[in-house]
Design an enzyme around this catalytic site. Structure first.
Site, PDB file in Angstrom:
ATOM      1  N   ASP A   1       0.705   5.564  -4.820  1.00 28.76           N
ATOM      2  CA  ASP A   1       1.990   5.175  -4.260  1.00 28.76           C
ATOM      3  C   ASP A   1       2.511   6.335  -3.429  1.00 28.76           C
ATOM      4  O   ASP A   1       2.083   7.478  -3.610  1.00 28.76           O
ATOM      5  CB  ASP A   1       2.965   4.845  -5.397  1.00 28.76           C
ATOM      6  CG  ASP A   1       4.275   4.269  -4.888  1.00 28.76           C
ATOM      7  OD1 ASP A   1       4.284   3.710  -3.776  1.00 28.76           O
ATOM      8  OD2 ASP A   1       5.286   4.381  -5.602  1.00 28.76           O
TER       9      ASP A   1
ATOM     10  N   ASP B   1       4.166   2.428 -11.068  1.00 24.42           N
ATOM     11  CA  ASP B   1       5.334   2.705 -11.906  1.00 24.42           C
ATOM     12  C   ASP B   1       6.053   1.445 -12.378  1.00 24.42           C
ATOM     13  O   ASP B   1       6.737   1.458 -13.379  1.00 24.42           O
ATOM     14  CB  ASP B   1       6.323   3.621 -11.175  1.00 24.42           C
ATOM     15  CG  ASP B   1       6.776   3.035  -9.833  1.00 24.42           C
ATOM     16  OD1 ASP B   1       6.366   1.910  -9.502  1.00 24.42           O
ATOM     17  OD2 ASP B   1       7.536   3.720  -9.121  1.00 24.42           O
TER      18      ASP B   1
ATOM     19  N   ASP C   1       2.961  -3.535 -11.473  1.00 26.33           N
ATOM     20  CA  ASP C   1       1.771  -2.727 -11.169  1.00 26.33           C
ATOM     21  C   ASP C   1       0.756  -2.758 -12.313  1.00 26.33           C
ATOM     22  O   ASP C   1      -0.395  -2.341 -12.141  1.00 26.33           O
ATOM     23  CB  ASP C   1       2.164  -1.259 -10.913  1.00 26.33           C
ATOM     24  CG  ASP C   1       2.944  -1.097  -9.617  1.00 26.33           C
ATOM     25  OD1 ASP C   1       2.718  -1.894  -8.698  1.00 26.33           O
ATOM     26  OD2 ASP C   1       3.762  -0.176  -9.538  1.00 26.33           O
TER      27      ASP C   1
END
Length: 372
Positions: free
Chosen positions: A16, A318, A322
């Site tokens: 990310d 997070d 996900d």
């Protein structure tokens, strides 16, 4: 121990952007409205900065209205710690609006509708990429500016709602692209009179440019991973131009853009993935290192496609959504600071400092363990 060995064998790290490759210190620095641009000073979460420059008093007032809307459509919290420092609870992007509002003056902050005046909320989701809140007399919305713009029929200009023409829509899109190319995360804000929670016929207020600087150590870590034969892939929900710009500054090759230039390159979006055939998608995954405006389902597809090509994949995440991608990856890495408990349970490793450089360091240790 098997997780350590697997990490040492990783050939691809999917990461990310926000907080992992960047500092996650969101600062709202620009607001662009129909009447011009307003610049805000200050850094981090200290709300003591000021408006440093503005095109006109009208532009300043419009910018203030835009930030106020962003504060109402907001679930973050800004608190003063015992040692005098400021800290946030919630999403850092939302907190940036809370920090920015006092810079327009204390009276402005005092006259902003509070959360106790809410009637309803349409929450943010990674699929919708926006949220809205309804008070007794207005609906306030904020989200990805290109998504929000599609729901607007008017824009605020000089205190009145003027029709949003095709020319103005094109101009706003140019503003979004321009801010994104400078590395800003962009958010649009809008509102509509009345307490109907339907997200339609909104009045566009402006575009906020929020800066989240890259981590200085991330660029060196990415270069080190590249030398070790490990490919870094950035996956983010940000605007594709922002993603490509940040990736370029970190040394991640996004691949050529539509003109064939490779200086910054182009990010592949979730919509583009949806439009691809399976063959086109797998060909894209083989060469694409930057993905933007993606949903969690896209992350899962990317991981599976990389694994089908024989890669050992590490995936960071997070949010609750996900979890499937982290579970599917060879080693799922949950964010220790911003990660949810569901994500941590699904992962095989927790990154306590949310820092990409720590992943690379862990890979190095994992390789030593594997070799031994």
């Amino acid at each position: 121990l098997p997780s350590v060995e697997t990490l040492g064998s990783a050939s691809v790290i999917c990461s990310d952007k926000t907080g992992t490759l960047t500092k996650n210190e969101m600062t709202l620095q620009q607001v662009v409205t129909a009447s011009g641009t307003t610049l805000l000073g200050g850094t981090g979460y200290d709300p003591t900065g000021t408006v440093t420059d503005t095109t006109s008093d009208v532009a300043r007032d419009e910018a203030c209205q835009a930030v106020m809307a962003g504060v109402v459509a907001n679930n973050a919290q800004l608190d003063r710690a015992e040692d005098g420092t400021w800290e946030i609870v919630g999403d850092p992007t939302e907190a940036a609006f809370l920090v920015a509002l006092p810079k327009f003056g204390a009276d402005v902050a005092e006259n902003t509708p509070g959360r106790d005046e809410r009637v309803s909320e349409n929450p943010f989701s990674s699929e919708r990429k926006m949220m809205s809140v309804t008070t007794a007399d207005r609906l306030y919305a904020k989200g990805a500016p290109d998504i929000l713009l599609e729901l607007c029929t008017t824009e605020l200009r000089g205190g009145a709602a003027e029709p949003l023409t095709d020319e103005r829509r094109a101009s706003i899109q140019e503003t979004i692209t321009g801010l994104s190319a400078q590395g800003f995360r962009t958010l649009g804000v809008a509102r509509r009179d009345g307490n109907d929670p339907a997200e339609e016929n909104l009045t566009f207020l402006g575009v906020a440019g929020i800066m989240d600087p890259p981590r200085s150590e991330a660029r060196d870590a990415i270069a080190e991973a590249h030398r070790a034969g490990i490919r870094t892939i950035m996956i983010t929900g940000d605007h594709p131009v922002t993603a490509a710009s940040i990736a370029h500054s970190l040394g991640i090759d996004a691949g050529p853009d539509d003109t064939g230039e490779t200086s910054v390159g182009k990010a592949v979006t979730g919509r583009e993935i949806d439009a691809m055939s399976e063959e086109e998608f797998r060909a894209a995954v083989a060469t694409t290192n930057v993905y933007a405006r993606v949903a969690p389902a896209h992350k899962l597809r990317i991981v599976d496609a990389l694994q089908d090509e024989g890669n050992i994949v590490s995936m960071t995440g997070d949010g609750v959504n996900d979890a499937p991608a982290l579970k599917s990856a060879d080693i799922g890495v949950a964010m220790g600071i911003t990660g949810t408990e569901v994500t941590k349970e699904a992962a095989t490793m927790i990154l306590t400092d949310d820092n990409y450089a720590t992943i690379v360091s862990a890979v190095e240790q994992g390789r030593a363990t594997f070799d031994n």
